[in-house]
Design an enzyme around this catalytic site. Structure first.
Site, PDB file in Angstrom:
ATOM      1  CD  GLU A   1       1.087   1.113   6.151  1.00 35.76           C
ATOM      2  OE1 GLU A   1       1.991   1.596   5.446  1.00 35.76           O
ATOM      3  OE2 GLU A   1      -0.038   1.637   6.268  1.00 35.76           O
TER       4      GLU A   1
ATOM      5  CB  CYS B   1       2.451   4.455   4.332  1.00 36.36           C
ATOM      6  SG  CYS B   1       1.448   5.922   3.999  1.00 36.36           S
TER       7      CYS B   1
ATOM      8  CG  ASN C   1      -0.144   0.122   2.506  1.00 36.19           C
ATOM      9  OD1 ASN C   1       1.024  -0.248   2.594  1.00 36.19           O
ATOM     10  ND2 ASN C   1      -0.761   0.701   3.486  1.00 36.19           N
TER      11      ASN C   1
HETATM   12  P1  ADP Z   1      -4.693   7.020   9.380  1.00 33.11           P
HETATM   13  O1  ADP Z   1      -3.926   7.541  10.539  1.00 33.11           O
HETATM   14  O2  ADP Z   1      -5.434   8.100   8.657  1.00 33.11           O
HETATM   15  O3  ADP Z   1      -5.607   5.888   9.707  1.00 33.11           O
HETATM   16  P2  ADP Z   1      -2.132   6.064   8.297  1.00 33.11           P
HETATM   17  O4  ADP Z   1      -1.291   7.280   8.329  1.00 33.11           O
HETATM   18  O5  ADP Z   1      -1.902   5.033   9.355  1.00 33.11           O
HETATM   19  O6  ADP Z   1      -3.680   6.471   8.272  1.00 33.11           O
HETATM   20  O7  ADP Z   1      -1.951   5.392   6.879  1.00 33.11           O
HETATM   21  C1  ADP Z   1      -2.375   4.068   6.663  1.00 33.11           C
HETATM   22  C2  ADP Z   1      -2.649   3.820   5.235  1.00 33.11           C
HETATM   23  O8  ADP Z   1      -3.790   4.572   4.841  1.00 33.11           O
HETATM   24  C3  ADP Z   1      -1.582   4.269   4.254  1.00 33.11           C
HETATM   25  O9  ADP Z   1      -0.536   3.387   4.092  1.00 33.11           O
HETATM   26  C4  ADP Z   1      -2.407   4.372   3.003  1.00 33.11           C
HETATM   27  O10 ADP Z   1      -2.646   3.096   2.460  1.00 33.11           O
HETATM   28  C5  ADP Z   1      -3.686   4.959   3.510  1.00 33.11           C
HETATM   29  N1  ADP Z   1      -3.670   6.433   3.450  1.00 33.11           N
HETATM   30  C6  ADP Z   1      -3.073   7.290   4.279  1.00 33.11           C
HETATM   31  N2  ADP Z   1      -3.245   8.568   3.891  1.00 33.11           N
HETATM   32  C7  ADP Z   1      -3.976   8.521   2.769  1.00 33.11           C
HETATM   33  C8  ADP Z   1      -4.502   9.483   1.867  1.00 33.11           C
HETATM   34  N3  ADP Z   1      -4.303  10.777   2.034  1.00 33.11           N
HETATM   35  N4  ADP Z   1      -5.193   9.038   0.816  1.00 33.11           N
HETATM   36  C9  ADP Z   1      -5.402   7.745   0.640  1.00 33.11           C
HETATM   37  N5  ADP Z   1      -4.948   6.796   1.445  1.00 33.11           N
HETATM   38  C10 ADP Z   1      -4.242   7.153   2.489  1.00 33.11           C
END
Ligand code: ADP
Length: 570
Positions: free
Chosen positions: A272, A270, A268
């Site tokens: 992970e 980021c 995905n």
């Molecule tokens: P959150 O804190 O918003 O739940 P994270 O920072 O833990 O999200 O990111 C987890 C995953 O969510 C990322 O690896 C990506 O797959 C998705 N993600 C994060 N930010 C975005 C975004 N702006 N648009 C689409 N997907 C995102």
């Protein structure tokens, strides 16, 4: 209690609004909406069950900020959109239809708040022939630009920017162009990029040999490159502005639970969550700050509470799979075959501070081991318990677990997410990252600046009697407390920030979490501005040796606009 910044984020993006944009939901209302909706999945298995107790359990863990699911679940559960996963991987086939199908599917996913990962490795290289037209192919990088523009145009209805991961195998003939495609910060801005590294390549780097480039559609050798030169170019670019990252593809496939369903080509956005094409995964993170107790003599980890939280979180995340509205039929199908979930943590650095342990110490690495091995093991037990009633994940018999006595409901249970937004809602340090600074300006949501002073630090400073407005200003300016003499030595040591910590400790911490995580670990290894290419190279090699599944680095000041800025709060 949700902090002021947390409330701001909720109001801006998560709470329901009416047509005039006025809030019609409170945070309590949000947690109620999410908990009732997610608990309702139990009725699929036990139609007569009274789910009120479960609703309350789910409500409590979110309301108390003990656990939060990924953003799309908070935003969309119990609402019309109903798309609950953060992570998707889509295949990109080597044909016009295939390429533009992927763009269309990505647009649909972005609209719902999810992020998409793609491998471009199947696309034929630039200049190779196209039979149907007699023309020449334009290659993966030119198509990535099309994906990028499509993402730019969708921008997720103002709720979340689209996020993509783009991966190219190191043995693709266009690899040199790929490695340099983000040299200019303004290109391909909606993508994180990573080079898919193979074991063969790493062996060639170690032996200083050449390796072969393979044309994907013919499988013929198209040329050779010196592995070290390619590796050095990756290091050079990453040193330059943090990209590309690297992911160890063979390692990810070694942990592929159901190889029969396909090969893992991408993660995905980021990094992970490695996934098969068309798989999605929903994540959730436990707030470790809330898992500390005082035994009368000192503070220690509250494993009883942590264990209960893991049980409830696994139940929650498994339910998400059943009530999720998937953006595509194919994704629905694939996701339900493996039922992958990704439970992780946030507030790890804050927990260490509470326990009086510096992040860059053996003690911290041991703490990581005891916390994550516990979560991993317990999550498997919780998943096995669900399997007793609900059955093992449908692809279980084809999986690497098939001959084991313990049936699992979920092919994977653990992932360390960045928790970029949910950690702000919970008011704790993100994921397993150290504090970025004791005081800083955070640029989130399109340049809205939120100045922050670490609340734990403020508390300690007041308790120990060295708090002054002047000192707080000084810290804000310097970002780090390590060299401020007015502050007691032990406090300086414990409040280590990302740049105080030697990159080697960053990687050792990542590797320890990876050891007990099914999927991968989101971690940025921060370097000081003065760091050399050799420093970066050393960290990449160490990540490889210590069993990490990938590495992302960032050297301070190397990009024009960075998400976190150390700066004065005046
Ligand atoms: P959150 O804190 O918003 O739940 P994270 O920072 O833990 O999200 O990111 C987890 C995953 O969510 C990322 O690896 C990506 O797959 C998705 N993600 C994060 N930010 C975005 C975004 N702006 N648009 C689409 N997907 C995102």
């Amino acid at each position: 209690m949700i902090s002021e910044n947390g409330l701001k984020v909720l109001e801006r993006r998560y709470l329901a609004k009416n047509e005039e944009g006025k809030l019609i939901e409170t945070p309590e209302g949000l947690f109620k909406r999410v908990s009732s909706f997610i608990a309702s999945a139990d009725k699929i298995y036990e139609p007569d069950k009274d789910i009120s107790e479960l609703e309350k359990k789910f409500y409590d863990i979110m309301y108390n900020l003990d656990f939060l699911p990924n953003s799309p679940t908070l935003m969309n559960a119990g609402r019309e959109l109903g798309q609950l996963s953060a992570c998707f991987v889509l295949p990109v086939e080597d044909s016009m239809e295939g390429i533009f199908d992927a763009i269309k599917h990505a647009a649909i996913i972005h609209k719902s708040g999810g992020g998409t990962g793609f491998s471009f490795s199947r696309l034929r290289s630039k200049g190779s022939s196209v039979n149907s037209t007699g023309g020449v192919a334009s290659g993966p990088i030119s198509f990535m630009k099309v994906f990028n523009s499509a993402t730019e145009a969708v921008k997720q209805g103002g709720v979340r920017r689209g996020a993509n991961m783009g991966i190219l195998r190191v043995d693709h003939p266009d690899i040199l162009e790929f490695i340099q495609c983000k040299k200019n910060d303004k290109e391909i801005t909606n993508f994180n990029i990573s080079v898919g590294i193979t074991e063969k390549f790493m062996e060639a780097v170690e032996k200083d040999e050449e390796y072969e480039l393979i044309e994907p559609h013919t499988k013929k050798v198209k040329g050779k490159l010196k592995a070290r030169e390619v590796f050095d170019l990756i290091v050079d670019m990453a040193w330059n502005n943090g990209e590309p990252g690297i992911i160890f593809l063979d390692r990810m496939n070694r942990d592929n639970v159901v190889p029969e369903l396909g090969e893992i080509e991408s993660t995905n956005p980021c990094g992970e969550q490695p996934l098969l094409p068309f798989e999605s995964c929903n994540l959730g993170s436990i707030n470790l700050v809330n898992c500390i107790k005082d035994n009368g003599i000192k503070k220690e980890i509250d494993f009883d509470k942590l264990g209960d939280l893991v049980d409830t979180a696994v139940h929650f995340l498994d339910n998400v799979i059943d009530v999720n509205k998937y953006p595509l039929e194919k994704i629905d199908e694939m996701t339900k075959k493996t039922r992958k979930i990704g439970l992780g943590v946030m507030g790890f650095a804050d927990m260490l501070i509470n326990l009086g342990i510096p992040y860059d110490s053996e003690d911290a690495i041991e703490t990581a081991e005891s916390v994550m091995s516990f979560i991993n093991e317990r999550s498997k037990q919780a998943s096995a318990k669900l399997a007793e009633l609900r059955g093992a994940f449908p692809a279980f018999e084809k999986s690497i677990y098939a001959n084991k006595s313990m049936k699992l409901r979920n092919a994977t249970t653990t992932t360390i997410a960045p928790t970029g937004t949910i950690s702000i809602i919970a008011g704790v340090s993100s994921g397993i990252e150290p504090l970025f600074a004791v005081s800083f300006i955070r640029n989130v949501m399109d340049n809205d600046e939120l100045p922050e002073v670490n609340p734990l630090f403020e508390k300690v400073a007041k308790e120990r009697g060295f708090y002054s407005v002047e000192l707080m200003r000084k810290i804000a300016k310097m970002g780090s407390v390590r060299h401020i003499e007015e502050i007691p030595e032990d406090v300086r040591r414990v409040f280590a920030t990302a740049h105080d910590i030697d990159p080697i400790w960053h990687i050792r911490m990542q590797a320890m979490f990876q050891k007990y995580t099914d999927n991968a670990v989101s971690k940025t290894v921060n370097f000081r501005k003065e760091a050399t290419r050799e420093d970066v190279r050393e960290v990449y090699m160490l990540a490889y040796k210590l069993g990490c599944k990938g590495v992302t680095i960032y050297r301070d000041g190397s990009r024009e606009s960075q998400v976190l800025n150390i700066g004065a709060v005046n």
